[in-house]
Design a protein around this motif. Structure first.
Motif, mmCIF file in Angstrom:
data_model
loop_
_atom_site.group_PDB
_atom_site.id
_atom_site.type_symbol
_atom_site.label_atom_id
_atom_site.label_comp_id
_atom_site.label_asym_id
_atom_site.label_seq_id
_atom_site.Cartn_x
_atom_site.Cartn_y
_atom_site.Cartn_z
ATOM 1 N N THR A 231 0.802 -1.224 0.000
ATOM 2 C CA THR A 231 0.000 0.000 0.000
ATOM 3 C C THR A 231 0.836 1.276 0.000
ATOM 4 O O THR A 231 0.435 2.289 -0.567
ATOM 5 C CB THR A 231 -0.932 0.028 1.232
ATOM 6 N N HIS A 232 1.990 1.256 0.673
ATOM 7 C CA HIS A 232 2.795 2.466 0.816
ATOM 8 C C HIS A 232 4.170 2.373 0.163
ATOM 9 O O HIS A 232 4.904 3.372 0.133
ATOM 10 C CB HIS A 232 2.982 2.802 2.306
ATOM 11 N N GLY A 233 4.530 1.207 -0.312
ATOM 12 C CA GLY A 233 5.808 1.056 -0.991
ATOM 13 C C GLY A 233 6.948 0.696 -0.062
ATOM 14 O O GLY A 233 6.830 0.749 1.165
ATOM 15 N N ARG A 234 8.080 0.369 -0.645
ATOM 16 C CA ARG A 234 9.223 -0.110 0.124
ATOM 17 C C ARG A 234 9.952 1.005 0.875
ATOM 18 O O ARG A 234 10.473 0.780 1.962
ATOM 19 C CB ARG A 234 10.181 -0.864 -0.795
ATOM 20 N N ASP A 235 9.988 2.201 0.303
ATOM 21 C CA ASP A 235 10.651 3.305 1.017
ATOM 22 C C ASP A 235 9.929 3.618 2.322
ATOM 23 O O ASP A 235 10.566 3.827 3.369
ATOM 24 C CB ASP A 235 10.693 4.549 0.130
ATOM 25 N N SER A 236 8.612 3.644 2.289
ATOM 26 C CA SER A 236 7.844 3.882 3.499
ATOM 27 C C SER A 236 8.037 2.742 4.497
ATOM 28 O O SER A 236 8.148 2.987 5.710
ATOM 29 C CB SER A 236 6.355 4.021 3.162
ATOM 30 N N ASP B 12 15.705 0.725 -3.638
ATOM 31 C CA ASP B 12 15.398 -0.516 -4.350
ATOM 32 C C ASP B 12 16.565 -0.985 -5.218
ATOM 33 O O ASP B 12 16.815 -2.184 -5.340
ATOM 34 C CB ASP B 12 14.155 -0.325 -5.219
ATOM 35 N N ALA B 13 17.286 -0.032 -5.807
ATOM 36 C CA ALA B 13 18.406 -0.401 -6.677
ATOM 37 C C ALA B 13 19.489 -1.123 -5.877
ATOM 38 O O ALA B 13 20.044 -2.136 -6.325
ATOM 39 C CB ALA B 13 18.981 0.840 -7.355
ATOM 40 N N ALA B 14 19.790 -0.596 -4.688
ATOM 41 C CA ALA B 14 20.803 -1.239 -3.846
ATOM 42 C C ALA B 14 20.351 -2.620 -3.405
ATOM 43 O O ALA B 14 21.143 -3.566 -3.352
ATOM 44 C CB ALA B 14 21.093 -0.358 -2.635
ATOM 45 N N CYS B 15 19.083 -2.735 -3.085
ATOM 46 C CA CYS B 15 18.551 -4.033 -2.650
ATOM 47 C C CYS B 15 18.632 -5.071 -3.756
ATOM 48 O O CYS B 15 19.034 -6.218 -3.522
ATOM 49 C CB CYS B 15 17.101 -3.878 -2.195
ATOM 50 N N GLU B 16 18.254 -4.669 -4.945
ATOM 51 C CA GLU B 16 18.314 -5.599 -6.077
ATOM 52 C C GLU B 16 19.760 -5.928 -6.435
ATOM 53 O O GLU B 16 20.075 -7.044 -6.858
ATOM 54 C CB GLU B 16 17.597 -5.005 -7.292
ATOM 55 N N GLY B 17 20.649 -4.929 -6.250
ATOM 56 C CA GLY B 17 22.045 -5.135 -6.612
ATOM 57 C C GLY B 17 22.739 -6.197 -5.793
ATOM 58 O O GLY B 17 23.558 -6.964 -6.312
ATOM 59 N N LYS C 180 21.374 -0.901 14.350
ATOM 60 C CA LYS C 180 22.277 -0.651 13.223
ATOM 61 C C LYS C 180 21.691 -1.217 11.936
ATOM 62 O O LYS C 180 21.752 -0.593 10.865
ATOM 63 C CB LYS C 180 23.644 -1.269 13.481
ATOM 64 N N GLY C 181 21.119 -2.417 12.029
ATOM 65 C CA GLY C 181 20.502 -3.012 10.859
ATOM 66 C C GLY C 181 19.344 -2.185 10.340
ATOM 67 O O GLY C 181 19.172 -2.021 9.117
ATOM 68 N N ALA C 182 18.525 -1.634 11.249
ATOM 69 C CA ALA C 182 17.402 -0.797 10.836
ATOM 70 C C ALA C 182 17.888 0.468 10.134
ATOM 71 O O ALA C 182 17.304 0.906 9.131
ATOM 72 C CB ALA C 182 16.546 -0.434 12.045
ATOM 73 N N PHE C 183 18.975 1.080 10.650
ATOM 74 C CA PHE C 183 19.551 2.251 9.991
ATOM 75 C C PHE C 183 20.094 1.883 8.616
ATOM 76 O O PHE C 183 19.931 2.644 7.648
ATOM 77 C CB PHE C 183 20.670 2.845 10.853
ATOM 78 N N ASP C 184 20.734 0.743 8.507
ATOM 79 C CA ASP C 184 21.268 0.305 7.213
ATOM 80 C C ASP C 184 20.143 0.112 6.199
ATOM 81 O O ASP C 184 20.285 0.468 5.014
ATOM 82 C CB ASP C 184 22.045 -1.004 7.383
ATOM 83 N N ILE C 185 19.026 -0.469 6.643
ATOM 84 C CA ILE C 185 17.885 -0.650 5.745
ATOM 85 C C ILE C 185 17.315 0.705 5.331
ATOM 86 O O ILE C 185 16.990 0.929 4.156
ATOM 87 C CB ILE C 185 16.794 -1.506 6.433
#
Length: 313
Positions: A210-215, A267-272, A257-262
């Protein structure tokens, strides 16, 4: 919900199919946190009463799972991840699942009331109601915050265990509840970022749909920031101590730290890198609750020898 008679299915259900209705993987976490809530309470419980209480919590959790599968049979059939469940695959009729869920609910609540106290039984009844009705029948299909509010159902077991021992509710049991409640959203949303789901096709308004991956990434960070003080604060209660606090600080620093990294990714970095960071954070979240509740057990064991908690200061 339409019913399906057993004769409509080419399969004959076996014990494994009925057991799958109870969602045993979810049940294992429920049993563990409920057991910790019982064992860390300041009032000792007879081993047999404790066994009966944990059995009732497990059966109640299984009943919730069966009722959830009964209600969600239509959307389960439309999703690849759940199409093989007993009802959509035709191995168990919906009416059977409903009957099993109702029967187990009644058994667990009544037995817990008779064996322990009415507060613990009421909390178990409310947990079943919340998961089967509030979450499954309403929130899941109505709002992208379904995981947030619905997470309360999985957070009640340690409070139930505490009530079994003490007959009441305290700041300790509330914080154990809050720990699970605040952990649930970042745990599931981290998974949602790298798992190709078909919730959208099934009409389920998950946040990623509903809100996308950035949200979703922002939500993970916010809820993790809110989780940290709850986890740390539990360490300064009567059931906490230096062992718990050390583990909590370490695990929360790792998780934060993991939450900040996410949050910093796109999306480009995730797919990469094939969601390397998201997968790592999700794996950390799997250990998170077990580490915290395991540390509470260690503190309780140390207190038996007079060296646990903060009494030595």
């Amino acid at each position: 919900m339409s019913d399906i008679s057993a004769s409509d299915s080419p399969y004959e259900a076996n014990m494994g199919d009925y057991f799958a209705l109870l969602k045993p993987r979810v049940m294992s976490l429920v049993v563990f946190t409920g057991l910790v809530g019982l064992l860390v309470a300041p009032v000792p419980v007879h081993p047999f009463i404790g066994f009966v209480a944990i059995l009732c919590i497990a059966v109640g959790a299984g009943a919730s799972g069966a009722l959830n599968m009964w209600w969600d049979a239509d959307i389960d059939a439309r999703m690849r991840r759940t199409a093989g469940r007993p009802i959509p695959s035709g191995r168990v009729a919906p009416g059977e699942a409903l009957g099993i869920g109702m029967a187990l609910s009644g058994f667990a609540v009544v037995l817990l009331a008779l064996a322990t106290n009415f507060l613990a039984a009421f909390l178990l009844l409310f947990t079943i109601f919340f998961y089967a009705v509030v979450y499954s029948m309403w929130l899941k299909r109505a709002t992208p915050q379904n995981i947030v509010i619905g997470g309360a159902a999985g957070a009640f077991p340690p409070m139930i265990g505490w009530a079994v021992a003490t007959g009441g509710v305290s700041v300790e049991s509330v914080l154990m509840f809050a720990l699970i409640f605040m952990w649930t959203p970042p745990h599931f949303w981290a998974l949602a970022l790298f798992v190709k789901s078909d919730y959208g096709n099934a009409g389920i308004p998950m946040l990623t749909e509903t809100h996308g991956r950035d949200s979703t990434r922002r939500h993970i960070l916010v809820y993790t920031l809110l989780l940290v003080p709850v986890a740390i604060g539990l360490g300064f209660t009567s059931i906490g101590g230096p062992v718990y606090l050390a583990i909590a600080v370490w695990m929360n620093a790792w998780f934060l730290k993991g939450a900040f990294d996410i949050w910093r990714r796109d999306d480009a970095a995730c797919e990469g890198d094939k969601h390397k960071v998201e997968i790592k954070v999700f794996k950390v979240s799997l250990y998170y609750l077990f580490a915290h509740f395991g540390a509470l057990l260690v503190e309780a064991a140390l207190r038996l020898y007079g060296i646990g908690g903060w009494s030595w200061l």
